[in-house]
Design a protein around this motif. Structure first.
Motif, PDB file in Angstrom:
ATOM      1  N   PHE A  15       8.130   2.382  -3.726  1.00 38.30           N
ATOM      2  CA  PHE A  15       6.439   2.428  -3.606  1.00 38.30           C
ATOM      3  C   PHE A  15       6.011   3.554  -2.494  1.00 38.30           C
ATOM      4  O   PHE A  15       5.277   3.296  -1.876  1.00 38.30           O
ATOM      5  N   GLN A  19      -1.557   4.825  -1.497  1.00 33.69           N
ATOM      6  CA  GLN A  19      -2.187   3.744  -1.784  1.00 33.69           C
ATOM      7  C   GLN A  19      -1.360   2.459  -1.190  1.00 33.69           C
ATOM      8  O   GLN A  19      -2.003   1.727  -0.406  1.00 33.69           O
ATOM      9  N   ILE A  20      -0.256   2.586  -1.466  1.00 36.89           N
ATOM     10  CA  ILE A  20       0.560   1.357  -0.909  1.00 36.89           C
ATOM     11  C   ILE A  20       0.889   1.433   0.573  1.00 36.89           C
ATOM     12  O   ILE A  20       0.926   0.527   1.377  1.00 36.89           O
ATOM     13  N   SER A  21       0.893   2.818   0.904  1.00 32.84           N
ATOM     14  CA  SER A  21       1.110   3.202   2.543  1.00 32.84           C
ATOM     15  C   SER A  21       0.012   2.655   3.202  1.00 32.84           C
ATOM     16  O   SER A  21       0.054   2.228   4.317  1.00 32.84           O
ATOM     17  N   LEU A  38      -5.009  -3.286  -1.544  1.00 36.40           N
ATOM     18  CA  LEU A  38      -4.570  -2.907  -2.630  1.00 36.40           C
ATOM     19  C   LEU A  38      -5.657  -2.886  -3.902  1.00 36.40           C
ATOM     20  O   LEU A  38      -5.768  -2.408  -4.921  1.00 36.40           O
ATOM     21  N   ILE A  53       2.619   0.315 -10.245  1.00 36.12           N
ATOM     22  CA  ILE A  53       3.988  -0.282  -9.719  1.00 36.12           C
ATOM     23  C   ILE A  53       4.905  -0.914 -10.689  1.00 36.12           C
ATOM     24  O   ILE A  53       4.369  -1.777 -11.342  1.00 36.12           O
ATOM     25  N   MET A  61       8.853  -4.037  -2.459  1.00 35.22           N
ATOM     26  CA  MET A  61       7.821  -4.052  -1.579  1.00 35.22           C
ATOM     27  C   MET A  61       7.437  -5.517  -1.024  1.00 35.22           C
ATOM     28  O   MET A  61       7.273  -5.674   0.240  1.00 35.22           O
TER      29      MET A  61
END
Length: 113
Positions: A15, A19-21, A38, A53, A61
């Motif tokens: 991931f 965006q996820i970070s 998110l 994802i 994650m």
């Protein structure tokens, strides 16, 4: 910009996107804010998340989120009780442990699927 810089760290976990970070950074305030972030960045629909994802990356994650550093209030409590060095050690240590476990979960999930 910060999320873009740290995103490659999460690439082996499946991931590694900005965006996820970004969502993980906001998780320092509270774990619930990861989902909210998110939702804002990807849209409200579950379809947008599933195209963004993979299930294996999602499991990895989740393992990371469960184990990485607690919220700022908990870190501040550790800082008051034990001192700043212990608080920093706790944050770094928990993030490293979370990364290792998430990596192992990612490998195991890839073998199963």
């Amino acid at each position: 910009m910060i999320a873009g810089v740290i995103a490659p760290v999460f690439k082996p976990l499946g991931f590694g996107t900005w965006q996820i970070s970004t969502a993980l950074i906001t998780g320092f305030m509270s774990k619930e804010s990861v989902i909210s972030t998110l939702s804002v960045l990807l849209g409200d629909g579950a379809a947008s998340l599933t195209t963004f994802i993979t299930p294996v990356a999602a499991v990895s994650m989740l393992a990371f989120i469960l184990l990485y550093t607690p919220c700022i209030a908990a870190i501040n409590s550790v800082r008051r009780e034990l001192g700043g060095k212990w608080a920093i050690f706790m944050v770094i240590g928990q993030c490293v442990i979370a990364w290792i476990v998430a990596y192992l979960v990612h490998l195991a999930a890839l073998m199963i699927m």
